[in-house]
Design a protein around this motif. Structure first.
Motif, PDB file in Angstrom:
ATOM      1  N   VAL A   9       1.469   9.714  -4.488  1.00  0.00           N
ATOM      2  CA  VAL A   9       2.688   9.741  -3.685  1.00  0.00           C
ATOM      3  C   VAL A   9       2.637  11.050  -2.900  1.00  0.00           C
ATOM      4  O   VAL A   9       2.527  12.135  -3.481  1.00  0.00           O
ATOM      5  CB  VAL A   9       3.950   9.671  -4.566  1.00  0.00           C
ATOM      6  CG1 VAL A   9       5.199   9.773  -3.707  1.00  0.00           C
ATOM      7  CG2 VAL A   9       3.953   8.386  -5.386  1.00  0.00           C
ATOM      8  N   THR A  15       1.313  15.933   3.659  1.00  0.00           N
ATOM      9  CA  THR A  15       1.412  15.361   5.006  1.00  0.00           C
ATOM     10  C   THR A  15       1.442  16.415   6.103  1.00  0.00           C
ATOM     11  O   THR A  15       1.394  16.073   7.278  1.00  0.00           O
ATOM     12  CB  THR A  15       2.682  14.496   5.134  1.00  0.00           C
ATOM     13  OG1 THR A  15       3.820  15.332   4.948  1.00  0.00           O
ATOM     14  CG2 THR A  15       2.683  13.349   4.139  1.00  0.00           C
ATOM     15  N   LEU A  94       1.724   8.333   7.898  1.00  0.00           N
ATOM     16  CA  LEU A  94       2.299   8.480   6.565  1.00  0.00           C
ATOM     17  C   LEU A  94       3.214   9.695   6.498  1.00  0.00           C
ATOM     18  O   LEU A  94       2.963  10.711   7.146  1.00  0.00           O
ATOM     19  CB  LEU A  94       1.189   8.587   5.522  1.00  0.00           C
ATOM     20  CG  LEU A  94       0.227   7.404   5.472  1.00  0.00           C
ATOM     21  CD1 LEU A  94      -0.850   7.627   4.416  1.00  0.00           C
ATOM     22  CD2 LEU A  94       0.966   6.106   5.213  1.00  0.00           C
ATOM     23  N   THR A  95       4.274   9.573   5.718  1.00  0.00           N
ATOM     24  CA  THR A  95       5.238  10.647   5.542  1.00  0.00           C
ATOM     25  C   THR A  95       5.515  10.846   4.057  1.00  0.00           C
ATOM     26  O   THR A  95       5.011  10.105   3.214  1.00  0.00           O
ATOM     27  CB  THR A  95       6.564  10.332   6.284  1.00  0.00           C
ATOM     28  OG1 THR A  95       7.111   9.128   5.746  1.00  0.00           O
ATOM     29  CG2 THR A  95       6.350  10.174   7.774  1.00  0.00           C
ATOM     30  N   GLY A  97       6.652  10.657   0.470  1.00  0.00           N
ATOM     31  CA  GLY A  97       7.048   9.510  -0.343  1.00  0.00           C
ATOM     32  C   GLY A  97       6.155   8.297  -0.173  1.00  0.00           C
ATOM     33  O   GLY A  97       6.149   7.417  -1.028  1.00  0.00           O
ATOM     34  N   ASP A  98       5.400   8.235   0.939  1.00  0.00           N
ATOM     35  CA  ASP A  98       4.442   7.141   1.103  1.00  0.00           C
ATOM     36  C   ASP A  98       3.299   7.347   0.106  1.00  0.00           C
ATOM     37  O   ASP A  98       3.084   8.454  -0.399  1.00  0.00           O
ATOM     38  CB  ASP A  98       3.878   7.106   2.527  1.00  0.00           C
ATOM     39  CG  ASP A  98       4.911   6.669   3.561  1.00  0.00           C
ATOM     40  OD1 ASP A  98       5.951   6.098   3.167  1.00  0.00           O
ATOM     41  OD2 ASP A  98       4.679   6.906   4.758  1.00  0.00           O
ATOM     42  N   GLU A  99       2.568   6.279  -0.159  1.00  0.00           N
ATOM     43  CA  GLU A  99       1.500   6.337  -1.144  1.00  0.00           C
ATOM     44  C   GLU A  99       0.137   6.124  -0.502  1.00  0.00           C
ATOM     45  O   GLU A  99      -0.021   5.250   0.345  1.00  0.00           O
ATOM     46  CB  GLU A  99       1.684   5.251  -2.206  1.00  0.00           C
ATOM     47  CG  GLU A  99       2.945   5.392  -3.012  1.00  0.00           C
ATOM     48  CD  GLU A  99       3.129   4.274  -4.021  1.00  0.00           C
ATOM     49  OE1 GLU A  99       3.868   4.497  -4.988  1.00  0.00           O
ATOM     50  OE2 GLU A  99       2.548   3.173  -3.844  1.00  0.00           O
ATOM     51  N   HIS A 113      -2.697   2.240   1.967  1.00  0.00           N
ATOM     52  CA  HIS A 113      -1.456   2.985   1.787  1.00  0.00           C
ATOM     53  C   HIS A 113      -0.278   2.016   1.677  1.00  0.00           C
ATOM     54  O   HIS A 113      -0.388   0.841   2.023  1.00  0.00           O
ATOM     55  CB  HIS A 113      -1.222   3.971   2.936  1.00  0.00           C
ATOM     56  CG  HIS A 113      -1.122   3.301   4.280  1.00  0.00           C
ATOM     57  ND1 HIS A 113      -2.232   3.036   5.046  1.00  0.00           N
ATOM     58  CD2 HIS A 113      -0.069   2.839   4.980  1.00  0.00           C
ATOM     59  CE1 HIS A 113      -1.858   2.445   6.165  1.00  0.00           C
ATOM     60  NE2 HIS A 113      -0.548   2.310   6.152  1.00  0.00           N
ATOM     61  N   ALA A 114       0.808   2.545   1.157  1.00  0.00           N
ATOM     62  CA  ALA A 114       2.050   1.779   1.045  1.00  0.00           C
ATOM     63  C   ALA A 114       3.189   2.704   1.467  1.00  0.00           C
ATOM     64  O   ALA A 114       3.153   3.906   1.199  1.00  0.00           O
ATOM     65  CB  ALA A 114       2.266   1.288  -0.389  1.00  0.00           C
ATOM     66  N   ARG A 115       4.160   2.125   2.123  1.00  0.00           N
ATOM     67  CA  ARG A 115       5.322   2.907   2.567  1.00  0.00           C
ATOM     68  C   ARG A 115       6.210   3.269   1.393  1.00  0.00           C
ATOM     69  O   ARG A 115       6.178   2.630   0.337  1.00  0.00           O
ATOM     70  CB  ARG A 115       6.123   2.128   3.605  1.00  0.00           C
ATOM     71  CG  ARG A 115       5.338   1.826   4.855  1.00  0.00           C
ATOM     72  CD  ARG A 115       5.075   3.085   5.639  1.00  0.00           C
ATOM     73  NE  ARG A 115       4.142   2.818   6.722  1.00  0.00           N
ATOM     74  CZ  ARG A 115       3.469   3.749   7.336  1.00  0.00           C
ATOM     75  NH1 ARG A 115       3.597   5.002   6.993  1.00  0.00           N
ATOM     76  NH2 ARG A 115       2.641   3.444   8.315  1.00  0.00           N
ATOM     77  N   LYS A 116       7.012   4.297   1.604  1.00  0.00           N
ATOM     78  CA  LYS A 116       7.902   4.820   0.576  1.00  0.00           C
ATOM     79  C   LYS A 116       8.673   3.711  -0.115  1.00  0.00           C
ATOM     80  O   LYS A 116       9.232   2.832   0.530  1.00  0.00           O
ATOM     81  CB  LYS A 116       8.896   5.783   1.223  1.00  0.00           C
ATOM     82  CG  LYS A 116       9.790   6.508   0.280  1.00  0.00           C
ATOM     83  CD  LYS A 116      10.794   7.398   0.995  1.00  0.00           C
ATOM     84  CE  LYS A 116      10.232   8.022   2.252  1.00  0.00           C
ATOM     85  NZ  LYS A 116      11.119   8.961   2.901  1.00  0.00           N
ATOM     86  N   GLN A 117       8.664   3.758  -1.426  1.00  0.00           N
ATOM     87  CA  GLN A 117       9.422   2.784  -2.205  1.00  0.00           C
ATOM     88  C   GLN A 117      10.800   3.359  -2.492  1.00  0.00           C
ATOM     89  O   GLN A 117      10.972   4.567  -2.573  1.00  0.00           O
ATOM     90  CB  GLN A 117       8.708   2.466  -3.511  1.00  0.00           C
ATOM     91  CG  GLN A 117       7.372   1.810  -3.278  1.00  0.00           C
ATOM     92  CD  GLN A 117       6.710   1.435  -4.592  1.00  0.00           C
ATOM     93  OE1 GLN A 117       7.288   1.562  -5.645  1.00  0.00           O
ATOM     94  NE2 GLN A 117       5.486   0.962  -4.511  1.00  0.00           N
TER      95      GLN A 117
END
Length: 137
Positions: A9, A15, A94-95, A97-99, A113-117
């Motif tokens: 994370v 970033t 990516l920012t 909290g993104d993974e 990658h995955a966006r912030k949950q």
């Protein structure tokens, strides 16, 4: 070896949102995390390995896994880092909290990658992550 995954994370330092400069993303000395990467020879000064990660769009990215071990050579650093990721992080937008998801199947490395949950509230307690985690497959 079967497929393995680790997830990071992203923090503001990862970033570049803090404006500071760091030498890559810190990798804790957790054996489960370190075993994802090839072993490095600690008798060498700052040993490293360059790894090619394939993303979902078919592009290869070269990241470096480094053991900054100058504490063993009259310095102060004693840490593992994953470097050369800035371009991937920026290009993916990516920012905090993104993974970043790193996976490995034998000697084949992949990155996605995955966006912030959304934060999870369980029993009235906010569950926060620690940054890195190992995914058991």
């Amino acid at each position: 070896m079967s497929e393995r995954k680790i997830v990071k994370v992203l923090s503001a330092n990862d970033t570049g949102e803090t404006g500071g400069h760091q030498a890559g993303i810190l990798v804790p000395k957790d054996p489960a995390l370190l075993s994802f990467f090839p072993s490095l020879d600690a008798s060498l000064y700052n040993p490293r390995v360059h790894l090619r990660f394939l993303d979902d769009g078919g592009t290869f990215w070269e990241f470096a896994f480094i053991y900054y071990n100058n504490a063993l050579f009259d310095g102060t650093r004693n840490e593992y880092r994953l470097t050369r990721m800035t371009k991937y992080i920026r290009q993916a937008g990516l920012t905090v909290g993104d993974e970043v998801i790193l996976s490995r199947d034998d000697d084949r490395y992949m990155v996605s990658h995955a966006r912030k949950q959304q934060a999870k509230v369980t029993g009235g307690i906010l569950q926060l992550g620690t940054g890195w985690r190992v995914i058991q497959l």
